[in-house]
Design a protein around this motif. Structure first.
Motif, short mmCIF file in Angstrom:
data_model
loop_
_atom_site.label_atom_id
_atom_site.label_comp_id
_atom_site.label_asym_id
_atom_site.label_seq_id
_atom_site.Cartn_x
_atom_site.Cartn_y
_atom_site.Cartn_z
N MET B 1 -76.38 91.21 -41.17
CA MET B 1 -75.68 92.89 -41.61
C MET B 1 -75.83 93.50 -43.42
SD MET B 1 -71.25 93.56 -42.68
CE MET B 1 -70.78 92.31 -43.41
N LYS B 2 -76.84 94.39 -43.39
CA LYS B 2 -77.24 95.11 -44.81
C LYS B 2 -76.07 95.28 -44.97
CE LYS B 2 -82.32 94.78 -44.38
NZ LYS B 2 -82.49 94.63 -42.74
N ILE B 3 -75.78 95.93 -46.39
CA ILE B 3 -75.14 96.35 -47.19
C ILE B 3 -74.93 97.01 -48.76
CG2 ILE B 3 -72.69 95.26 -45.81
CD1 ILE B 3 -72.57 93.91 -48.84
N ARG B 4 -75.05 98.25 -49.03
CA ARG B 4 -75.43 98.14 -50.38
C ARG B 4 -74.00 97.92 -51.01
NH1 ARG B 4 -78.97 101.62 -53.51
NH2 ARG B 4 -77.56 103.20 -54.69
N VAL B 5 -74.46 97.22 -52.19
CA VAL B 5 -73.63 97.09 -53.59
C VAL B 5 -73.70 97.18 -54.61
CG1 VAL B 5 -72.76 94.82 -54.23
CG2 VAL B 5 -73.52 94.98 -52.03
N MET B 22 -78.42 94.79 -49.86
CA MET B 22 -78.10 92.86 -49.90
C MET B 22 -78.16 93.07 -47.82
SD MET B 22 -74.93 91.48 -52.10
CE MET B 22 -75.48 89.84 -51.33
N ASP B 23 -78.66 92.02 -47.47
CA ASP B 23 -78.19 91.61 -46.27
C ASP B 23 -77.36 90.37 -46.17
OD1 ASP B 23 -78.70 90.85 -43.30
OD2 ASP B 23 -80.53 90.93 -43.74
N LEU B 24 -76.39 90.86 -45.63
CA LEU B 24 -75.55 89.05 -45.77
C LEU B 24 -75.54 88.47 -44.60
CD1 LEU B 24 -72.32 91.15 -46.61
CD2 LEU B 24 -73.68 89.89 -47.93
N GLY B 27 -70.83 85.38 -41.09
CA GLY B 27 -69.58 84.82 -41.76
C GLY B 27 -69.34 85.72 -43.16
N ILE B 28 -70.32 86.59 -42.96
CA ILE B 28 -68.91 86.74 -44.72
C ILE B 28 -68.88 88.29 -44.42
CG2 ILE B 28 -69.61 88.19 -47.20
CD1 ILE B 28 -71.33 86.00 -47.32
N ALA B 29 -67.62 88.47 -44.21
CA ALA B 29 -67.14 89.75 -43.88
C ALA B 29 -65.92 90.40 -44.01
CB ALA B 29 -66.26 89.66 -41.35
N ALA B 68 -60.10 93.22 -47.55
CA ALA B 68 -60.61 94.09 -46.47
C ALA B 68 -61.98 94.01 -45.67
CB ALA B 68 -61.17 95.61 -47.65
N ALA B 69 -62.02 94.29 -44.71
CA ALA B 69 -63.89 93.93 -44.13
C ALA B 69 -64.87 95.34 -44.43
CB ALA B 69 -62.96 94.74 -42.80
N ILE B 70 -65.77 94.31 -44.33
CA ILE B 70 -66.76 94.91 -44.64
C ILE B 70 -67.96 94.77 -43.49
CG2 ILE B 70 -69.60 95.08 -45.97
CD1 ILE B 70 -68.12 93.27 -47.25
N LYS B 71 -68.02 96.39 -43.15
CA LYS B 71 -69.19 96.70 -42.07
C LYS B 71 -70.30 97.53 -42.23
CE LYS B 71 -66.79 100.39 -40.57
NZ LYS B 71 -66.46 100.30 -41.65
N PRO B 72 -71.36 96.86 -40.69
CA PRO B 72 -73.70 96.81 -41.43
C PRO B 72 -73.05 98.37 -41.67
CG PRO B 72 -72.96 96.00 -39.91
CD PRO B 72 -71.45 96.06 -40.04
#
Lengths: 150, 85
Positions: B1-5, B22-24, B27-29, B68-72
């Motif tokens: 899952m790609k996110i921006r931090v 980041m590409d998580l 299991g990290i959600a 809180a949940a994190i989504k792509p």
């Protein structure tokens, strides 16, 4: 409604005048925050800052009569006595204007993503968040009664 | 899952970084999961994001709690309690 996060200074008189055009407005309450004691640099989270302030103003509008409102917050390098923040609220009557202005300011201090770094004689240091600011915001919880004082 | 931090203020300074893509791992959600994942980098990361350190977090520019949940595609931010006004 106007929300601005900017480096530039602002003019209280001009900002008050800009929200006083509606003949139904009978009161404008304003607050100006100044830099105290030492120079500082203000950092913020572009995008979220405007969004967070917008949500605070919307929340104020559900609690009091807010006919117009301007919030300006500066960032960048500021020196003692510089203006940092302006909140001006126009309403029919002073009770709503005073309450909404103070509410917006109290919430802004705990919810808008700004951080102050002071330049002290001992070196630069990040300002710590104060419990008293959380308490000031907390006391508005459940306070929805509109005060109509004419 | 790609996110921006994003990192702000004292957190940004301690990490020497203001943003990263980041590409998580699977299991990290949640924010709490991401924080643990970043702590595991060690050094400044373990220190700046330590559990005992009071931090605020936002997801997509709204304040968010650790659960809180994190989504792509989400934008997640870590920062100290705010001090504006």
């Amino acid at each position: 409604m106007r929300i601005s996060v900017q480096r530039e200074d602002f003019d209280l008189g001009a900002e008050v005048k800009a929200i006083s055009g509606n003949p139904r407005i009978g009161a404008i309450a304003s607050f100006v925050g100044l830099v105290r004691d030492v120079p500082m640099t203000l950092e913020h989270y572009p995008g979220m800052t405007e969004r967070a302030i917008g949500k605070i103003v919307e929340e104020a509008k559900t609690r009091w009569q807010v006919m117009d409102c301007t919030v300006i917050h500066r960032y960048g390098t500021l020196k003692p006595n510089d203006q940092i923040v302006l909140v001006a609220v126009a309403s029919g009557h002073r009770g709503d204007a005073f309450a909404a202005c103070e509410f917006i300011m109290d919430y802004l201090k705990t919810r808008a993503p700004f951080w102050k770094k002071e330049q002290t004689p001992e070196g630069a240091r990040w300002v710590e968040a104060k419990d008293v600011d959380d308490e000031a915001a907390e006391r508005w919880r459940g306070f929805t009664q509109s005060r109509r004082i004419s | 899952m790609k996110i921006r931090v994003l990192y702000f203020a004292s957190v940004r300074e301690k990490l020497g970084k203001d943003a990263e893509e980041m590409d998580l791992p699977a299991g990290i959600a949640t924010i709490a999961g991401l924080r643990s994942h970043l702590q595991a980098r060690g050094g400044a990361w373990a220190e700046a994001l330590a559990d005992g350190r009071l931090l605020r977090t936002a997801v997509n520019q709204d304040m968010a709690q650790p659960a809180a949940a994190i989504k792509p595609g989400d934008e997640v931010a870590f920062f100290p309690p705010v001090t504006g006004g």
